[in-house]
Design a protein around this motif. Structure first.
Motif, PDB file in Angstrom:
ATOM      1  N   SER A 102      -4.926 -52.291   2.480  1.00 35.60           N
ATOM      2  CA  SER A 102      -3.733 -52.544   3.983  1.00 35.60           C
ATOM      3  C   SER A 102      -2.907 -53.032   3.994  1.00 35.60           C
ATOM      4  CB  SER A 102      -4.800 -52.156   5.371  1.00 35.60           C
ATOM      5  OG  SER A 102      -5.266 -51.388   5.073  1.00 35.60           O
ATOM      6  N   PHE A 105       0.594 -51.652   2.614  1.00 34.43           N
ATOM      7  CA  PHE A 105       0.575 -49.815   3.026  1.00 34.43           C
ATOM      8  C   PHE A 105       1.446 -50.528   4.307  1.00 34.43           C
ATOM      9  CE2 PHE A 105      -0.718 -46.291   4.185  1.00 34.43           C
ATOM     10  CZ  PHE A 105       0.670 -45.006   3.456  1.00 34.43           C
ATOM     11  N   PRO A 106       2.155 -50.102   4.859  1.00 37.05           N
ATOM     12  CA  PRO A 106       3.068 -50.197   5.746  1.00 37.05           C
ATOM     13  C   PRO A 106       2.087 -48.944   6.815  1.00 37.05           C
ATOM     14  CG  PRO A 106       4.548 -48.363   4.620  1.00 37.05           C
ATOM     15  CD  PRO A 106       3.408 -49.149   3.432  1.00 37.05           C
ATOM     16  N   GLY A 107       1.140 -47.930   6.541  1.00 35.08           N
ATOM     17  CA  GLY A 107       0.211 -47.404   7.082  1.00 35.08           C
ATOM     18  C   GLY A 107      -1.170 -47.563   7.894  1.00 35.08           C
ATOM     19  N   VAL A 108      -1.415 -47.027   8.478  1.00 30.48           N
ATOM     20  CA  VAL A 108      -3.435 -47.462   8.454  1.00 30.48           C
ATOM     21  C   VAL A 108      -3.759 -46.605   7.702  1.00 30.48           C
ATOM     22  CG1 VAL A 108      -4.793 -47.459  10.796  1.00 30.48           C
ATOM     23  CG2 VAL A 108      -2.489 -47.291  11.454  1.00 30.48           C
ATOM     24  N   ILE A 109      -5.046 -47.360   6.916  1.00 30.48           N
ATOM     25  CA  ILE A 109      -5.878 -46.687   6.175  1.00 30.48           C
ATOM     26  C   ILE A 109      -7.329 -46.654   7.151  1.00 30.48           C
ATOM     27  CG2 ILE A 109      -7.165 -47.528   4.428  1.00 30.48           C
ATOM     28  CD1 ILE A 109      -4.816 -48.771   2.678  1.00 30.48           C
ATOM     29  N   GLU A 110      -7.410 -45.662   7.236  1.00 26.45           N
ATOM     30  CA  GLU A 110      -8.748 -45.051   8.352  1.00 26.45           C
ATOM     31  C   GLU A 110     -10.024 -44.860   6.881  1.00 26.45           C
ATOM     32  OE1 GLU A 110      -7.875 -41.858  10.186  1.00 26.45           O
ATOM     33  OE2 GLU A 110      -6.331 -42.823  11.056  1.00 26.45           O
TER      34      GLU A 110
END
Length: 127
Positions: A102, A105-110
């Motif tokens: 995370s 990475f600029p997104g959201v890792i679920e």
């Protein structure tokens, strides 16, 4: 709301009692004795539904039919290129890996799905 199904319960229970990550056809053959009128299509649909609901895991192997795992908790898998078996790998750092990735990475890792490939212990001796 999803209608209750004894066949779906039998499919779920079949997966909960095993660790060999069977194919849909294997599950079908296992429950056919208790449900002689069940179709392979019904087994596929119920496996897909259980996977979508997060109650089981669907493992796409890439070189054969999908496999199914009754353990829905995040864990790694190993696929043997010799015998095509799919095995669980206990990797406690999997959740930590999400946090580390995370940071890059600029997104959201679920979550993640990690699959390793190679030779299982049984196939090492035969290759």
């Amino acid at each position: 709301m999803i209608k209750h199904s004894r066949q779906r319960d039998a499919i779920r229970q079949n997966l909960m009692n095993r660790y060999d990550h069977p194919t849909a056809e294997t599950v079908y053959m296992d429950i056919k004795g208790d449900f002689p009128n069940v179709s392979l299509g019904t087994v596929y649909r119920n496996l897909s539904l259980l996977s979508d609901l997060g109650e089981i895991q669907k493992i796409t192997t890439g070189n054969g039919p999908d496999r199914f795992d009754g353990n829905p908790k995040p864990h790694c898998h190993f696929q043997c290129r010799g015998c095509s078996s799919v095995l669980d790998i206990d990797f406690e750092e999997q959740e930590e890996l999400n946090a580390r990735v995370s940071k890059h990475f600029p997104g959201v890792i679920e979550g993640n799905s990690i699959q390793f490939y190679g030779l299982c212990p049984d196939c090492i001796t035969t290759h």
